[in-house]
Design a protein around this motif. Sequence first.
Motif, short mmCIF file in Angstrom:
data_model
loop_
_atom_site.label_atom_id
_atom_site.label_comp_id
_atom_site.label_asym_id
_atom_site.label_seq_id
_atom_site.Cartn_x
_atom_site.Cartn_y
_atom_site.Cartn_z
N ASN A 1 0.83 -1.21 0.00
CA ASN A 1 0.00 0.00 0.00
C ASN A 1 0.85 1.25 0.00
O ASN A 1 0.66 2.18 -0.77
CB ASN A 1 -0.84 0.04 1.28
N GLN A 2 1.82 1.25 0.91
CA GLN A 2 2.65 2.43 1.10
C GLN A 2 3.50 2.71 -0.14
O GLN A 2 3.64 3.85 -0.55
CB GLN A 2 3.54 2.20 2.33
N PHE A 3 4.03 1.66 -0.72
CA PHE A 3 4.89 1.84 -1.89
C PHE A 3 4.08 2.22 -3.13
O PHE A 3 4.56 2.97 -3.98
CB PHE A 3 5.72 0.59 -2.15
N VAL A 4 2.87 1.74 -3.23
CA VAL A 4 2.02 2.16 -4.34
C VAL A 4 1.73 3.66 -4.22
O VAL A 4 1.80 4.41 -5.20
CB VAL A 4 0.71 1.33 -4.38
N SER A 5 1.45 4.10 -2.99
CA SER A 5 1.28 5.55 -2.76
C SER A 5 2.54 6.29 -3.16
O SER A 5 2.48 7.35 -3.78
CB SER A 5 1.03 5.84 -1.29
N LEU A 6 3.67 5.70 -2.82
CA LEU A 6 4.95 6.36 -3.10
C LEU A 6 5.14 6.55 -4.60
O LEU A 6 5.57 7.63 -5.05
CB LEU A 6 6.09 5.51 -2.51
N ILE A 7 4.82 5.52 -5.39
CA ILE A 7 4.98 5.63 -6.85
C ILE A 7 4.18 6.83 -7.36
O ILE A 7 4.67 7.64 -8.14
CB ILE A 7 4.50 4.33 -7.54
N LYS A 8 2.94 6.95 -6.85
CA LYS A 8 2.11 8.07 -7.30
C LYS A 8 2.60 9.41 -6.75
O LYS A 8 2.50 10.44 -7.42
CB LYS A 8 0.65 7.81 -6.90
N PRO B 1 -4.78 17.91 -24.07
CA PRO B 1 -4.57 17.60 -22.66
C PRO B 1 -5.22 16.28 -22.26
O PRO B 1 -4.64 15.51 -21.52
CB PRO B 1 -5.23 18.77 -21.93
N THR B 2 -6.42 16.01 -22.79
CA THR B 2 -7.12 14.78 -22.40
C THR B 2 -6.27 13.56 -22.75
O THR B 2 -6.04 12.68 -21.92
CB THR B 2 -8.47 14.68 -23.13
N GLU B 3 -5.78 13.51 -23.98
CA GLU B 3 -5.01 12.37 -24.43
C GLU B 3 -3.74 12.21 -23.58
O GLU B 3 -3.39 11.11 -23.16
CB GLU B 3 -4.60 12.55 -25.91
N ILE B 4 -3.06 13.35 -23.35
CA ILE B 4 -1.80 13.29 -22.61
C ILE B 4 -2.02 12.76 -21.20
O ILE B 4 -1.31 11.87 -20.73
CB ILE B 4 -1.14 14.69 -22.58
N PHE B 5 -3.06 13.28 -20.55
CA PHE B 5 -3.23 12.90 -19.15
C PHE B 5 -3.88 11.52 -18.99
O PHE B 5 -3.67 10.85 -17.99
CB PHE B 5 -3.93 14.01 -18.37
N ILE B 6 -4.64 11.10 -20.01
CA ILE B 6 -5.10 9.71 -19.99
C ILE B 6 -3.88 8.80 -20.11
O ILE B 6 -3.74 7.81 -19.38
CB ILE B 6 -6.09 9.43 -21.16
N PHE B 7 -2.97 9.17 -21.00
CA PHE B 7 -1.78 8.35 -21.20
C PHE B 7 -0.97 8.20 -19.92
O PHE B 7 -0.62 7.08 -19.52
CB PHE B 7 -0.91 8.96 -22.32
N ILE B 8 -0.71 9.31 -19.24
CA ILE B 8 0.13 9.15 -18.04
C ILE B 8 -0.62 8.45 -16.90
O ILE B 8 -0.02 7.74 -16.10
CB ILE B 8 0.78 10.48 -17.55
N ALA B 9 -1.95 8.61 -16.89
CA ALA B 9 -2.72 7.87 -15.89
C ALA B 9 -2.54 6.37 -16.10
O ALA B 9 -2.34 5.61 -15.15
CB ALA B 9 -4.20 8.23 -15.96
N VAL B 10 -2.59 5.96 -17.37
CA VAL B 10 -2.41 4.54 -17.68
C VAL B 10 -1.01 4.08 -17.27
O VAL B 10 -0.83 3.00 -16.71
CB VAL B 10 -2.66 4.28 -19.19
N ILE B 11 -0.03 4.94 -17.54
CA ILE B 11 1.35 4.57 -17.17
C ILE B 11 1.48 4.38 -15.65
O ILE B 11 2.03 3.39 -15.17
CB ILE B 11 2.35 5.66 -17.64
#
Lengths: 247, 233
Positions: free
Chosen positions: B163-170, B198-208
Amino acid sequence: MIRFEGVHKWFKKLHVLNDIHLHVKQNETVVVCGPSGSGKSTLIRTINRLEPIDQGKLVVDGFDLTDRSFDINKLRAEIGFVFQQFNLYPHLTALKNITLAPIKVRGMARKEAEDLATALLERVGLAEKRNVYPAQLSGGQQQRVAIARGLAMKPKIMLFDEPTSALDPEMIGEVLAVMRHLAHTGMTLVVVTHEMGFAREVADRVVFMDHGAILEEATPDEFFLNPQHDRAKQFLKQILTPMHCEM
Amino acid sequence: MESGLDFTIVKDNLLYFMIGAYPEGKLGGIALTIYLAVAACFFSFWGGLILGLMNVARNKAIRYASGAFVNFVRGMPLLMVIFWCYFLVPGLFGQPVGETKTVIIALSLFTSAYMSQIVKAGIESIPKGQTEAARSSGLKLWQVMVFVILPQGLRNMIPSFVNQFVSLIKDTSLAFIVGVSELTHVATQINNRSFVYPTEIFIFIAVIYFILCYIFTEFSRWLERRLAWRKSI
């Protein structure tokens, strides 16, 4: 070997050990009994200072336990302790449960420790369980491994705190057999137990406790045939009645 | 406005998303995000372990010191911790430290504080009888910890660590605030250049981010299975 002189201990206001005088000689087997809450577990736990005493004097194997300057681990290495709840290390196999202390405390070589552990497991009848984890063993088997673990340090004293109380009836016998054998080898044993058959057969002396005090100290024959104290008579009557129920 | 999404901008800048201006400039993008996460993960594991052990120490002064640190850091937003480190750490070292290192320090301090509470709870979850048995055999306190308590406790802690490390990644995304060109920062740059997608870019990084977290979670599951000692009953 173990000498209590006017030992007192309190848990908050509760007087759990009240003026204890007791002398356990070398090679002696002493059984401590009494109703629950009488202080017998606390008594046995003071011997390796799992519970420190508040007042009086307690000398074990020449060490004064009220003296805070000596290394308690030196003494603990000489005393095996067997718990009601076994307390085996669940992340280690039976063999590794036994070898941990000899390797880390005594500095024994791994091979030597494993040979010793194998021999001890054989002695308690569990040679084939050496690579098995505690969760895969029955209660009786776990307790026998725990006894082997205590013996691995080649202790001068073995302490048993209600070793059969958490066991199913059919497993009590196998654990008592191992303990009986130990008593015959001449090791110094202090046993807190309700197993009066064992006390009668093996003990050199029986100590009866109630409300933190020793009420009676006698040979098994004296204690069972002719108890002096009313509380002891009552206790024996309850515990020796075949269909007794715990009050 | 046209309907549908056009991910051409992502495709055209894919390499920049991956590694930033590297090799001409500094390493950035996803690679830097991973670097920040792995480094902070490493330091906060050890930091959390040490703080957690201090938290259960017998010495009162040690307990209070670590407790005070934990309360202090937990009481601040991560953004503040990053700012603090950004302005304070160079002063402490008497020389510039570099944004990337500063962020790693900030993330490690912040996550360590949380990790220490997991470690503390993990240690306290081990029955008292284990310590008593080990102490009775003559093991020293630190040996009891290393050979008996931690091997059991750490395994119980794995789910909370994850949990903690997943938070850390974000949380690494907050590094963009001091100009570290990790994934979010790179995305902002590209967005500022085009302003159209912007939509495309931020969808992309969300997926990453999702994929990074997912890979890590799966790895932890595998680790947990491997460390299982209660094989069968």
